[in-house]
Design an enzyme around this catalytic site. Structure first.
Site, short mmCIF file in Angstrom:
data_model
loop_
_atom_site.label_atom_id
_atom_site.label_comp_id
_atom_site.label_asym_id
_atom_site.label_seq_id
_atom_site.Cartn_x
_atom_site.Cartn_y
_atom_site.Cartn_z
NE ARG A 82 -3.17 -1.77 3.65
CZ ARG A 82 -4.80 -2.06 3.66
NH1 ARG A 82 -4.95 -2.91 4.35
NH2 ARG A 82 -5.38 -0.64 2.75
CD GLU B 167 -13.16 -6.15 -2.07
OE1 GLU B 167 -11.60 -5.99 -2.39
OE2 GLU B 167 -13.53 -6.56 -2.33
CG ASN B 168 -7.69 -2.49 -6.22
OD1 ASN B 168 -6.59 -3.13 -5.56
ND2 ASN B 168 -8.01 -0.83 -5.04
CG ASP C 55 -2.50 1.00 1.08
OD1 ASP C 55 -2.22 1.57 -0.20
OD2 ASP C 55 -2.52 0.88 2.29
N GLY C 56 0.67 1.71 -0.72
CA GLY C 56 1.02 4.07 -0.78
C GLY C 56 1.44 4.65 -1.83
N GLY D 102 0.32 4.96 -4.15
CA GLY D 102 -0.83 7.13 -4.92
C GLY D 102 -0.38 7.51 -4.00
NE ARG D 103 -1.78 6.70 1.38
CZ ARG D 103 -1.70 5.63 2.54
NH1 ARG D 103 -1.58 5.62 3.66
NH2 ARG D 103 -1.94 4.87 1.87
C1 FPP Z 1 -2.57 0.28 -3.19
O1 FPP Z 1 -1.71 1.29 -2.97
C2 FPP Z 1 -1.89 -0.48 -4.08
C3 FPP Z 1 -2.21 -1.05 -5.28
C4 FPP Z 1 -3.73 -1.22 -5.35
C5 FPP Z 1 -1.87 -1.71 -6.76
C6 FPP Z 1 -0.37 -2.54 -6.16
C7 FPP Z 1 0.30 -2.38 -6.90
C8 FPP Z 1 1.88 -2.22 -7.20
C9 FPP Z 1 2.70 -2.56 -6.24
C10 FPP Z 1 2.37 -2.65 -8.66
C11 FPP Z 1 3.19 -3.71 -8.81
C12 FPP Z 1 2.75 -5.17 -8.83
C13 FPP Z 1 3.46 -6.04 -9.31
C14 FPP Z 1 2.86 -7.46 -9.14
C15 FPP Z 1 3.40 -5.86 -10.72
P1 FPP Z 1 -2.61 2.51 -3.17
O2 FPP Z 1 -2.80 2.91 -4.74
O3 FPP Z 1 -3.82 2.44 -3.09
O4 FPP Z 1 -1.82 3.67 -3.11
P2 FPP Z 1 -2.93 4.96 -1.83
O5 FPP Z 1 -2.75 4.04 -0.46
O6 FPP Z 1 -1.11 5.70 -1.54
O7 FPP Z 1 -3.35 5.76 -2.61
#
Ligand code: FPP
Length: 252
Positions: A198, A77-78, A30-31, A33-34
């Site tokens: 996480r 959910e994504n 996670d993270g 986006g941030r």
């Molecule tokens: C959550 O961070 C991340 C995801 C939903 C995507 C995870 C995908 C990767 C790490 C890409 C690579 C994976 C592979 C297997 C090639 P978020 O976008 O929710 O972050 P945020 O909470 O900061 O917005």
């Protein structure tokens, strides 16, 4: 497959947590986006940085004594994210498979995908199956990538298959117990995770490996996934060493 990379994985150095470290580590990455927002970049650039981090973490598993690594790449959910982000992520998974296929195979990594493939682009599903088939005989790290995965969805799908087997008399209701149900899960070939990590400071499990993590140890770290280093993973593996896992029994 001309876009495949010939890059090879780094060789493992000395194994540091051989017997007592976690054998199966699962990560909620996670993270992204941030991480991107903090740099004034589009969210997708965070996901690309996250994918680069995946390579380093997979490479580090042999030296950390990790036999199974399971990563949460896209949840059921994504799909609620913008169409641009969803399409970008699907494209990233496709590119990741094409780019890493040879390197993963040469590093003896065995790849498995979990999650419901029905909603995924058939071309992506074909690539996923190709990577699974290519690496099926490998004996190194077992890398499991969860795409369109949700713990509740997995249990519901498993229950449906189980019910079909009961309805067609391949299974008797009296045979249904925890072990039987577990055999219908996407993860049936994997041991339960010892340690679930996480990143990004959120302390929730977001529908990840609900059944399998009943007795897992948890670590929630503030680091955003693209900044998560091998050194931090090593620290978490070492700290797992000092935990006493009781599985409901009393302390010794
Ligand atoms: C959550 O961070 C991340 C995801 C939903 C995507 C995870 C995908 C990767 C790490 C890409 C690579 C994976 C592979 C297997 C090639 P978020 O976008 O929710 O972050 P945020 O909470 O900061 O917005």
């Amino acid at each position: 497959m001309s876009s495949q990379s010939n890059a090879v994985f780094a060789r493992p150095s000395q194994v540091i947590t051989d017997t007592y470290g976690p054998k199966h580590v699962a990560i909620i990455m996670d993270g992204n986006g941030r991480w991107a927002k903090a740099r004034g970049r589009p969210r997708l650039s965070g996901h690309h940085a996250g994918a680069r981090r995946v390579r380093q973490i997979v490479e580090s598993c042999p030296s950390l004594g990790i036999d199974y690594l399971t990563i949460f790449a896209f949840s059921t959910e994504n799909w609620k994210r913008t169409q641009t982000e969803v399409a970008g992520l699907m494209n990233l998974f496709r590119r990741y498979i094409l780019k890493e296929m040879n390197a993963l195979n040469m590093a003896d990594v065995r790849v498995l995908f979990v999650g419901d493939r029905i909603k995924l682009d058939p071309k992506l599903v074909t690539l996923m199956s190709e990577l699974e088939a290519l690496t099926a005989q490998n004996n190194g790290v077992n890398l499991t990538i969860a795409i369109n995965y949700g713990g509740r969805d997995e249990v519901a799908r498993a229950t449906r298959k189980l019910a079909e087997d009961v309805a067609s008399h391949r299974l008797s209701p009296s045979e249904v117990d925890e072990n039987t149900l577990a055999r219908y899960l996407d993860t049936h070939v994997l041991p339960d995770p010892d340690l679930v990590i996480r990143t990004s400071g959120e302390a929730r499990i977001s529908n990840f490996l609900l059944w399998q993590s009943a007795y897992s140890e948890y670590e929630f770290v503030d680091t955003l996934w693209p900044d998560f280093t091998v050194a931090e993973l090593k620290r978490l593996c070492q700290s797992y060493f000092f935990r006493e896992r009781r599985y409901g029994a009393i302390a010794t």
